[in-house]
Write an enzyme that holds these catalytic residues in place. Structure first.
Site, short mmCIF file in Angstrom:
data_model
loop_
_atom_site.label_atom_id
_atom_site.label_comp_id
_atom_site.label_asym_id
_atom_site.label_seq_id
_atom_site.Cartn_x
_atom_site.Cartn_y
_atom_site.Cartn_z
N CYS A 105 0.83 -1.20 0.00
CA CYS A 105 0.00 0.00 0.00
C CYS A 105 0.87 1.26 0.00
CB CYS A 105 -0.99 -0.04 1.15
SG CYS A 105 -2.35 1.14 0.96
N HIS A 195 -3.56 -5.48 0.61
CA HIS A 195 -2.93 -5.74 1.91
C HIS A 195 -2.86 -7.24 2.21
CE1 HIS A 195 -2.70 -1.62 3.62
NE2 HIS A 195 -3.72 -1.39 2.81
N GLU A 197 -1.36 -8.44 4.64
CA GLU A 197 -1.27 -8.57 6.10
C GLU A 197 -2.61 -8.39 6.81
OE1 GLU A 197 -0.81 -4.08 5.60
OE2 GLU A 197 -0.81 -5.93 4.41
#
Length: 254
Positions: A105, A195, A197
């Site tokens: 990002c 993302h 994560e």
């Protein structure tokens, strides 16, 4: 900032360039963006060196690390904050030394900016929630994406994007509103707008926490929250990257 121990026979640490955090409520509930990145990469705390660049901390020389992961952030690359520009300069130095890097990002956009690309607000609007990522023909034969499905879900949370790729960079995957969801910046430098994560639990709490803000932008956070789902393919990318590209202490000394 904790300085990692000098490596002997063990592998060098992975540097996590920590570029920002969610609000305190979300951070207390789900951890920092650096914590989420470390966990998604399958790294133990002792295997990493987390540097809070957004608070003015500076990493060591590129030779001190075997790979770099760059987190997301609520900041905007286009604000050209001094800490961000200093980090971009360090990234250029690390790339020149052949250090593997993966940006997420803000990290994705910062890599593009560091290498001469253009970052701006996405003219197609904000992307939010669990969305489908589509691999492009350029992904065929790419080492990182080998064996991955042609389409897979990922968690999206961004307003800015890479408006123009740096010279030599190749887009490997897109989404409905963003042609640069996954980019190979160099042979051992990758980045994602989505993302890896983030899990659906964090996304749900984020959406509910900011639903009034999103409503003012014409986005229904409740509907997006109901549509959230698991993203196992995206979640595994950081581990795949480190398995393929991380530099060992022995090789870095050669």
């Amino acid at each position: 900032m904790t300085t990692p121990a000098r490596p002997t026979d063990a592998a060098l640490p992975v540097l996590i360039l920590h570029t920002g955090d969610p609000d305190e409520f979300l951070r207390q509930s789900h951890g920092s963006y650096a914590d989420m990145t470390r966990h998604a990469a399958g790294l133990a705390p002792g295997e990493t060196h987390i540097v809070r660049v957004y608070e003015g901390e500076r990493p060591l020389a590129p030779s001190a690390y075997r790979a770099v992961l760059i987190t997301g952030s609520p900041a905007m690359v286009t604000d050209r904050e001094p800490w961000s520009e200093q980090t971009a300069e360090w990234i250029r130095q690390a790339a020149a030394k052949g250090l593997p890097m993966f940006g997420v990002c803000y990290g994705h956009q910062l890599l593009a900016h560091a290498f001469g690309g253009v970052v701006d607000y996405n003219p197609k609007g904000r992307e939010l929630g669990t969305q489908i990522i589509e691999c492009l023909p350029e992904a065929t034969g790419d080492a990182l994406l080998s064996g991955l499905p042609a389409q897979f879900p990922a968690q999206l949370l961004h307003a800015q994007t890479i408006a123009q790729l740096p010279e030599g960079a190749v887009a490997l995957a897109r989404s409905e509103k963003d042609d640069h969801q996954l980019v190979r910046m160099a042979s051992n430098i990758y980045s994602t707008q989505f993302h890896p994560e983030f899990g659906p639990e964090f996304m749900h709490d984020h959406l509910m926490r900011h639903q009034a803000e999103y409503a003012r932008q014409g986005l229904n956070a409740t509907t997006l929250a109901h549509a959230l789902g698991p993203t196992p393919t995206a979640a595994n990318l950081l581990r795949r990257f480190l398995g393929l590209f991380q530099r060992s202490a022995t090789s870095s000394a050669n």
